[in-house]
Design a protein around this motif. Structure first.
Motif, mmCIF file in Angstrom:
data_model
loop_
_atom_site.group_PDB
_atom_site.id
_atom_site.type_symbol
_atom_site.label_atom_id
_atom_site.label_comp_id
_atom_site.label_asym_id
_atom_site.label_seq_id
_atom_site.Cartn_x
_atom_site.Cartn_y
_atom_site.Cartn_z
ATOM 1 N N LEU A 29 -5.284 73.850 55.965
ATOM 2 C CA LEU A 29 -5.230 72.734 55.010
ATOM 3 C C LEU A 29 -5.094 73.262 53.588
ATOM 4 O O LEU A 29 -4.329 72.722 52.783
ATOM 5 N N ASP A 30 -5.820 74.329 53.266
ATOM 6 C CA ASP A 30 -5.738 74.926 51.937
ATOM 7 C C ASP A 30 -4.337 75.466 51.683
ATOM 8 O O ASP A 30 -3.770 75.284 50.603
ATOM 9 N N LYS A 31 -3.764 76.120 52.698
ATOM 10 C CA LYS A 31 -2.413 76.681 52.563
ATOM 11 C C LYS A 31 -1.378 75.569 52.350
ATOM 12 O O LYS A 31 -0.496 75.680 51.498
ATOM 13 N N MET A 32 -1.511 74.474 53.113
ATOM 14 C CA MET A 32 -0.602 73.336 52.931
ATOM 15 C C MET A 32 -0.745 72.761 51.524
ATOM 16 O O MET A 32 0.248 72.464 50.857
ATOM 17 N N GLY A 33 -1.990 72.597 51.095
ATOM 18 C CA GLY A 33 -2.236 72.068 49.758
ATOM 19 C C GLY A 33 -1.657 72.966 48.678
ATOM 20 O O GLY A 33 -1.068 72.486 47.706
ATOM 21 N N TYR A 34 -1.819 74.279 48.849
ATOM 22 C CA TYR A 34 -1.269 75.231 47.888
ATOM 23 C C TYR A 34 0.247 75.030 47.740
ATOM 24 O O TYR A 34 0.771 74.968 46.631
ATOM 25 N N ASN A 35 0.928 74.910 48.863
ATOM 26 C CA ASN A 35 2.382 74.709 48.824
ATOM 27 C C ASN A 35 2.748 73.386 48.157
ATOM 28 O O ASN A 35 3.738 73.304 47.428
ATOM 29 N N ILE A 36 1.959 72.355 48.400
ATOM 30 C CA ILE A 36 2.191 71.067 47.745
ATOM 31 C C ILE A 36 1.969 71.205 46.242
ATOM 32 O O ILE A 36 2.772 70.737 45.432
ATOM 33 N N GLY A 37 0.878 71.859 45.851
ATOM 34 C CA GLY A 37 0.555 72.027 44.432
ATOM 35 C C GLY A 37 1.616 72.779 43.655
ATOM 36 O O GLY A 37 1.915 72.434 42.508
ATOM 37 N N THR A 38 2.204 73.815 44.289
ATOM 38 C CA THR A 38 3.234 74.595 43.589
ATOM 39 C C THR A 38 4.483 73.760 43.330
ATOM 40 O O THR A 38 5.256 74.079 42.426
#
Length: 199
Positions: free
Chosen positions: A52-61
């Motif tokens: 979930l953190d990795k998905m969020g990171y990609n969304i944030g970038t």
């Protein structure tokens, strides 16, 4: 002229009004289904949090580009006050229509690098991701942070503006806590990376 807290709040509200919106129920159900699928796929709550953190990171970038183009805000000069205010009053408001309460943390007596303008909390009185959600006991015991994707979004967005941070939940009403709070801790200001010499 410095932007005031009131101006940040108005900017966030104005951006929310002009944004294409998704039905909140559909958004919540879709996110819930994603979390359930990750639990089935990984059968390990720590790994689900990581995904979930990795998905969020990609969304944030990716969200940061849209955010910067719509706001034309200058680079933050103060992490604890300016960055926290922009995150809460402009970022969260313009994308999720919520405004977390910012909590500033004083320098720790132990001198562990927390506080002193390097850490703040965002208390989410509302969390659209967790509406209509009840976590089973095994998820609580396994350490699932249901809204972990938000930590990744904040981390990814801030990294794109040269702020390396740690973002993590310290409490969640879904886990029986009184509040839902995420902490944002500054690790370092990232300089434009200079290529390493061949010599």
């Amino acid at each position: 002229m410095a932007t005031t807290s009131k101006q940040y709040k108005q900017l966030g509200e104005d951006l929310w009004k002009t944004r294409d919106k998704m039905n909140t129920e559909i958004f919540t159900l879709t996110y819930g289904a994603l979390v359930v699928q990750l639990i089935k796929d990984y059968e390990d709550y720590a790994e689900v949090n990581k995904q979930l953190d990795k998905m969020g990171y990609n969304i944030g970038t990716r969200l940061i580009e849209d955010f910067l183009s719509r706001t034309t805000l200058p680079r933050c000069t103060d992490f604890s006050t300016q960055t926290s205010e922009i995150l809460a009053k402009v970022g969260f408001k313009s994308f999720l229509n919520i405004t977390p309460t910012v909590v500033q943390y004083p320098a720790s007596a132990a001198g562990e690098g927390t506080g002193s303008g390097r850490e703040f909390g965002l208390v989410l009185e509302e969390n659209p991701l967790s509406e209509m959600v009840e976590l089973p006991a095994e998820a609580l015991e396994g350490g699932l942070w249901f809204s972990q994707v938000l930590c990744g979004v904040v981390r990814g967005a801030l990294e794109m503006v040269q702020l390396q941070v740690e973002v993590f939940f310290v409490s969640d009403v879904l886990r029986g806590d009184d509040t839902t709070e995420m902490r944002v801790r500054l690790v370092r200001f990232m300089d434009e990376e200079v290529p390493i010499s061949d010599e």
